[in-house]
Design an enzyme around this catalytic site. Structure first.
Site, PDB file in Angstrom:
ATOM      1  CE  LYS A   3      -4.268  -1.916   1.759  1.00  0.00           C
ATOM      2  NZ  LYS A   3      -5.159  -2.152   2.876  1.00  0.00           N
TER       3      LYS A   3
ATOM      4  CE  LYS B 235     -14.061  -4.251   1.814  1.00  0.00           C
ATOM      5  NZ  LYS B 235     -12.868  -4.559   2.619  1.00  0.00           N
TER       6      LYS B 235
ATOM      7  CE  LYS C 173      -5.769  -8.130  -1.261  1.00  0.00           C
ATOM      8  NZ  LYS C 173      -5.496  -8.028   0.115  1.00  0.00           N
TER       9      LYS C 173
HETATM   10  P1  TYM Z   1     -10.566  -6.686   4.425  1.00  0.00           P
HETATM   11  O1  TYM Z   1     -11.633  -5.699   4.733  1.00  0.00           O
HETATM   12  O2  TYM Z   1      -9.597  -6.356   3.344  1.00  0.00           O
HETATM   13  O3  TYM Z   1     -11.217  -8.084   4.064  1.00  0.00           O
HETATM   14  C1  TYM Z   1     -12.184  -8.726   4.893  1.00  0.00           C
HETATM   15  C2  TYM Z   1     -11.981 -10.231   4.831  1.00  0.00           C
HETATM   16  O4  TYM Z   1     -12.079 -10.690   3.470  1.00  0.00           O
HETATM   17  C3  TYM Z   1     -10.933 -11.448   3.134  1.00  0.00           C
HETATM   18  N1  TYM Z   1     -10.592 -11.202   1.711  1.00  0.00           N
HETATM   19  C4  TYM Z   1     -10.385 -12.161   0.801  1.00  0.00           C
HETATM   20  N2  TYM Z   1     -10.415 -13.496   0.890  1.00  0.00           N
HETATM   21  C5  TYM Z   1     -10.168 -14.211  -0.248  1.00  0.00           C
HETATM   22  N3  TYM Z   1      -9.894 -13.629  -1.460  1.00  0.00           N
HETATM   23  C6  TYM Z   1      -9.856 -12.270  -1.582  1.00  0.00           C
HETATM   24  N4  TYM Z   1      -9.609 -11.702  -2.765  1.00  0.00           N
HETATM   25  C7  TYM Z   1     -10.098 -11.477  -0.419  1.00  0.00           C
HETATM   26  N5  TYM Z   1     -10.146 -10.128  -0.186  1.00  0.00           N
HETATM   27  C8  TYM Z   1     -10.433  -9.990   1.119  1.00  0.00           C
HETATM   28  C9  TYM Z   1      -9.832 -10.917   4.046  1.00  0.00           C
HETATM   29  O5  TYM Z   1      -8.796 -11.877   4.201  1.00  0.00           O
HETATM   30  C10 TYM Z   1     -10.593 -10.658   5.322  1.00  0.00           C
HETATM   31  O6  TYM Z   1     -10.726 -11.839   6.078  1.00  0.00           O
HETATM   32  N6  TYM Z   1      -7.298  -5.930   8.121  1.00  0.00           N
HETATM   33  C11 TYM Z   1      -8.530  -6.610   7.763  1.00  0.00           C
HETATM   34  C12 TYM Z   1      -9.683  -6.287   8.664  1.00  0.00           C
HETATM   35  C13 TYM Z   1      -9.406  -6.525  10.100  1.00  0.00           C
HETATM   36  C14 TYM Z   1      -9.355  -7.773  10.771  1.00  0.00           C
HETATM   37  C15 TYM Z   1      -9.083  -7.470  12.133  1.00  0.00           C
HETATM   38  C16 TYM Z   1      -9.518  -9.106  10.353  1.00  0.00           C
HETATM   39  C17 TYM Z   1      -9.171  -5.559  11.024  1.00  0.00           C
HETATM   40  N7  TYM Z   1      -8.978  -6.123  12.251  1.00  0.00           N
HETATM   41  C18 TYM Z   1      -8.956  -8.483  13.081  1.00  0.00           C
HETATM   42  C19 TYM Z   1      -9.394 -10.101  11.312  1.00  0.00           C
HETATM   43  C20 TYM Z   1      -9.114  -9.808  12.654  1.00  0.00           C
HETATM   44  C21 TYM Z   1      -8.910  -6.190   6.356  1.00  0.00           C
HETATM   45  O7  TYM Z   1      -8.553  -5.143   5.892  1.00  0.00           O
HETATM   46  O8  TYM Z   1      -9.771  -7.072   5.750  1.00  0.00           O
END
Ligand code: TYM
Length: 339
Positions: A115, A204, A201
């Site tokens: 990022k 969003k 990947k």
């Molecule tokens: P975020 O918002 O990017 O994504 C949410 C969840 O979706 C999964 N994910 C995917 N899985 C498979 N293929 C993809 N292309 C894909 N894109 C997203 C992510 O692995 C995630 O599980 N930092 C985290 C949010 C967070 C969090 C936490 C997660 C904040 N605190 C504590 C677990 C525990 C994030 O930005 O996820």
């Protein structure tokens, strides 16, 4: 069992989020409720501050995301559903853990490197310390399991390292302050890739909406996106080994398998030898069928703002209660006087 996981409310929920994480959240909430455990799911609105953002858009996205999670089947009667900003303990614990997390550990986080790119001096400090907030999110609740996609694995390893060092440095061997959490990553959908580029990947933040299927897309849009998805000219192979070096084909077959709840080999046994002209419409239909009821529920739920806010408020109150003992233990272990 104590399950915790989060999602950033920075755009719409897409197929990668659903297959990589949310579908597991829904499955696990039932298992956990049946075994007397607890599941907590939250919108990581505080994490959204790590990138430039528009406040009004963040509020709107937070409401949209809670409607989307409810539409997917998260049930506030079984799970604690809230947004981070309702629970100041997340921020407090982050500061307490900042003393334990090492600069070198954070410098190695691949998401930060991706990022920040070449503009390290220009990104926010929050982008750098974000993984410590994520560790706080999990460690605050004595979490045993964290259902996430593969891209969060490194952040979870960091949370374990922080917990371990904190316990070593500040807690008695017999009374650790933090539980070490385990990630739960679905093998069949750990990393759903972009429809436009098999090496990136699904995300969003991709500027092209054609790169992802949003859970809010209607049937025509889904079909259009699948038909336009990048592929190669060869027919589908009859087994998994034949997908080697064909990232886009492997991604579409993987999505089909995950959606149908079957294996890649089973899908290839059915479609091996066929071209994408036959496979893509079948995939589009499978997606449309599964996502249509979610979409319909989403549209209905989204309209009732007061009800969405009430879900987050109630979830926030419950989360504050659950967070209090661990936060108090962390303050005390560090020798900080309170009250
Ligand atoms: P975020 O918002 O990017 O994504 C949410 C969840 O979706 C999964 N994910 C995917 N899985 C498979 N293929 C993809 N292309 C894909 N894109 C997203 C992510 O692995 C995630 O599980 N930092 C985290 C949010 C967070 C969090 C936490 C997660 C904040 N605190 C504590 C677990 C525990 C994030 O930005 O996820």
């Amino acid at each position: 069992m104590r399950i915790v996981s989060g999602i950033q409310p920075t755009g719409s929920l897409h197929l990668g989020n659903y297959l990589g994480a949310i579908r597991n959240w829904v499955r696990m909430q039932d298992e956990v409720a049946a075994s007397g455990g607890e599941s907590l799911y939250f919108l990581a609105d505080l994490h959204a501050l790590s990138q430039p953002h528009d406040p009004a858009q963040l509020t709107a996205n937070t409401r949209e995301m809670v409607a989307a999670l409810l539409a997917c089947g998260i049930d506030p009667a079984k799970s604690v559903l809230f947004n981070q900003a309702q629970v100041p303990a997340h921020v407090e614990l982050q500061w307490l853990l900042n003393g334990t997390a090492r600069f070198g550990w954070l410098s190695r986080m691949t998401q930060f490197k991706d990022k920040a790119g070449k503009n390290r001096d220009g990104v926010s400090a929050a982008l750098f310390t974000y993984p410590v907030l994520q560790a706080a999110d999990v460690l605050l609740y004595q979490t045993t399991h964290v259902p996430v996609g593969d891209d969060q694995k490194q952040h979870l390893e960091l949370a374990r390292d922080i917990a371990q060092k904190f316990n070593n440095d500040f807690a008695h061997e017999d009374a650790p302050v933090f539980t070490l959490p385990e990630p739960i990553i679905p093998p069949e959908a750990a990393r759903i890739m972009s429809l436009r580029d098999g090496a990136a990947k699904m995300s969003k933040s991709d500027p092209s909406d054609m790169s992802r299927i949003n859970l809010t897309d209607d049937a025509d849009t889904i079909m259009q996106k699948i038909k336009k998805a990048k592929t190669d000219p060869a027919p589908l192979p009859s087994d998994k080994a034949g997908l080697e070096g064909r990232a886009e084909a492997a991604n579409l077959v993987g999505i089909y398998a995950a959606m149908a709840g079957t294996s890649v080999d089973t899908v290839l046994a059915q479609f091996g030898g066929e071209g994408f002209g036959k496979f893509k419409p079948a995939l589009g239909e499978l997606l449309t069928e599964t996502l249509a009821p979610i979409n319909a529920r989403f549209v209905e739920l989204r309209a009732d703002r007061a009800a969405l806010d009430a879900v987050l408020r109630d979830g926030g109150a419950r989360a504050r209660e659950l967070a209090a003992p661990t936060l108090a233990a962390a303050y005390s272990a560090l020798g900080l006087l309170r009250g």
